[in-house]
Design an enzyme around this catalytic site. Structure first.
Site, PDB file in Angstrom:
ATOM      1  N   SER A 201       0.829  -1.199   0.000  1.00 54.37           N
ATOM      2  CA  SER A 201       0.000   0.000   0.000  1.00 54.37           C
ATOM      3  C   SER A 201       0.872   1.262   0.000  1.00 54.37           C
ATOM      4  O   SER A 201       1.706   1.437  -0.883  1.00 54.37           O
ATOM      5  CB  SER A 201      -0.966  -0.057   1.181  1.00 54.37           C
ATOM      6  OG  SER A 201      -2.031   0.838   1.023  1.00 54.37           O
TER       7      SER A 201
ATOM      8  N   ASP B 234      -9.302  -3.942  -6.222  1.00 48.30           N
ATOM      9  CA  ASP B 234      -8.827  -3.277  -5.004  1.00 48.30           C
ATOM     10  C   ASP B 234      -9.581  -1.969  -4.800  1.00 48.30           C
ATOM     11  O   ASP B 234      -9.543  -1.084  -5.658  1.00 48.30           O
ATOM     12  CB  ASP B 234      -7.329  -3.000  -5.130  1.00 48.30           C
ATOM     13  CG  ASP B 234      -6.682  -2.582  -3.808  1.00 48.30           C
ATOM     14  OD1 ASP B 234      -7.322  -1.826  -3.048  1.00 48.30           O
ATOM     15  OD2 ASP B 234      -5.540  -2.998  -3.559  1.00 48.30           O
TER      16      ASP B 234
ATOM     17  N   HIS C 297      -8.170  -5.282  -0.928  1.00 47.55           N
ATOM     18  CA  HIS C 297      -6.963  -4.566  -0.498  1.00 47.55           C
ATOM     19  C   HIS C 297      -6.324  -5.321   0.655  1.00 47.55           C
ATOM     20  O   HIS C 297      -6.942  -5.515   1.711  1.00 47.55           O
ATOM     21  CB  HIS C 297      -7.310  -3.136  -0.058  1.00 47.55           C
ATOM     22  CG  HIS C 297      -6.098  -2.283   0.175  1.00 47.55           C
ATOM     23  ND1 HIS C 297      -5.303  -1.828  -0.857  1.00 47.55           N
ATOM     24  CD2 HIS C 297      -5.523  -1.814   1.320  1.00 47.55           C
ATOM     25  CE1 HIS C 297      -4.312  -1.106  -0.367  1.00 47.55           C
ATOM     26  NE2 HIS C 297      -4.414  -1.095   0.955  1.00 47.55           N
TER      27      HIS C 297
END
Length: 399
Positions: free
Chosen positions: A206, A332, A361
């Site tokens: 991320s 995502d 995610h």
């Protein structure tokens, strides 16, 4: 963010197909049916696999010929998968030894090493630096699973907890940002000095992935290989989607974590003047508001939009000269697939991109360890890192 309550998981049963023999005929026709087994070198169409290093890196992987099969029910909805992975995925128990590293600007970050590895592993064992996502740290399940996978292969692993993350100390009125690579530069230098005979590798998730790619674009000689997972890449696009529909739930959860960190160190920020808007950050309703009041000012951006635009690793990936694997999920909710810099990845001879059809995610609830075990990606990541470690990969010549 409220926890997801799942009371049952259905099992899908597929009945065997019955084959009927044709009626007897005087005209005998012989039909030969050939069953084609999956070729290990034939990539499965459920996966999007592109990149300038595609042909160079594909020999690393043993499972990309098989379909990506999300776990029943959990893997069919991106929000269910994201939340389930966050709240219910098992967190391996690992004894960690913390090292606090003082930075040049008098800040501090926390490095968590596996306890005892300094004595057990040879000094030339490869070192893997893990960069968690926004507000994440060494306590997160996805970090722990990756740590265990690498450690079981004989890797020395260290988790880089950014300022204020993973209970890392905050000693100055400054946290971290999507484009700030100063702390990463000092961590790599410190680890390299501590283990001068070892190759260094890195995995980021991320926001940590965005920071990692930005770092690689500027520092091409310090890291031997790297992996980017769930990278938002284009922060302008990610910000747009973050404020839509169900995504506001994630926005609020991350904002609450940022506000808590600020509150815990409020005394450091109480005298900040100029463009700083500490009350806005302290009472932020979104990550965007927090970044407007604090982050973008701390790192010299004229506006939050300027910060997002100039901190996106989508602009950096063309300059990466380190072997880099990027893994994204097409669904995502936090790192939108439309923000992936596909063309630049295709043109970069050092990059490979794998996009799975599902995954959410930081989810990827698929594979042999689903639903509570390691993400599907962990095996892929280790295949790649072990391939680089073996020396089989030869870097392309770059002018």
């Amino acid at each position: 963010m409220a926890k997801l309550s799942l009371t049952s998981i259905s099992t899908v049963l597929i009945s065997p197909v019955r084959r009927h023999r044709p009626p007897h005929s005087s005209l005998q026709t012989t039909t030969t049916t050939t069953t084609t087994m999956p070729d290990q070198h034939t990539l499965h169409p459920s996966l999007e696999i592109i990149g300038g290093a595609r042909d160079l890196f594909l020999p690393a992987f043993n499972s990309l010929h098989r379909p990506y099969s999300p776990f029943p029910l959990l893997g069919n909805n991106r929000h269910v998968e994201t939340i389930f992975a966050s709240f219910f995925r098992a967190t391996p128990d690992v004894r960690l030894k913390r090292e606090c590293l003082r930075t040049k600007d008098d800040g501090a970050v926390a490095l968590d090493w596996v306890s005892g590895d300094h004595q057990i592993l040879p000094p030339n064992s490869p070192v893997l630096i893990l960069l968690p996502g926004l507000t994440g740290g060494s306590e997160d399940s996805y970090v722990r699973h990756m740590l265990i996978k690498a450690r079981n292969k004989g890797w020395r692993v260290v988790v880089f907890n950014s300022r204020g993350c993973g209970n890392s100390p905050v000693t100055t009125p400054k946290f971290y940002s999507a484009s700030f690579i100063g702390d990463m530069r000092e961590v790599v230098q410190h680890v390299g000095t501590r283990y001068p005979n070892a190759n260094l590798y890195a995995v980021g998730w991320s926001l940590g992935a965005n920071i990692l790619v930005n770092y690689l674009a500027q520092e091409s000689q310090t890291i031997t290989g790297a992996v980017s997972l769930c990278n938002p890449f284009n922060l302008v696009i990610a910000d747009e989607d973050f404020r839509k529909g169900f995504n506001v739930v994630y926005d609020r959860a991350l904002t609450n974590a940022l506000r808590k960190s600020l509150k815990n160190h409020a005394i450091l920020f109480e005298d900040m003047g100029g463009e700083y808007n500490i009350p806005l950050a302290a009472n932020a309703k979104s990550v965007r508001e927090f970044d407007e009041g604090l982050t973008r000012v701390s790192f010299g951006f004229k506006s939050v939009d300027d910060y997002y635009s100039n901190s996106s690793s989508s602009e950096s990936i063309k300059h990466v000269r380190t072997p880099l694997l990027c893994i994204q999920a097409a669904n995502d909710p936090i790192a939108p697939a439309r923000g992936i810099p596909r063309e630049d990845i295709k043109e970069n001879p050092n990059c490979l991109l794998i996009v799975t059809p599902k995954g959410g995610h930081l989810g990827w609830i698929a594979g042999g360890e689903a639903p509570l075990g390691a993400p599907w990606t962990d095996t892929i990541v280790m295949d790649f890192l072990e391939y680089l470690r073996s020396g089989a990969y030869k870097s392309p010549c770059i002018a």
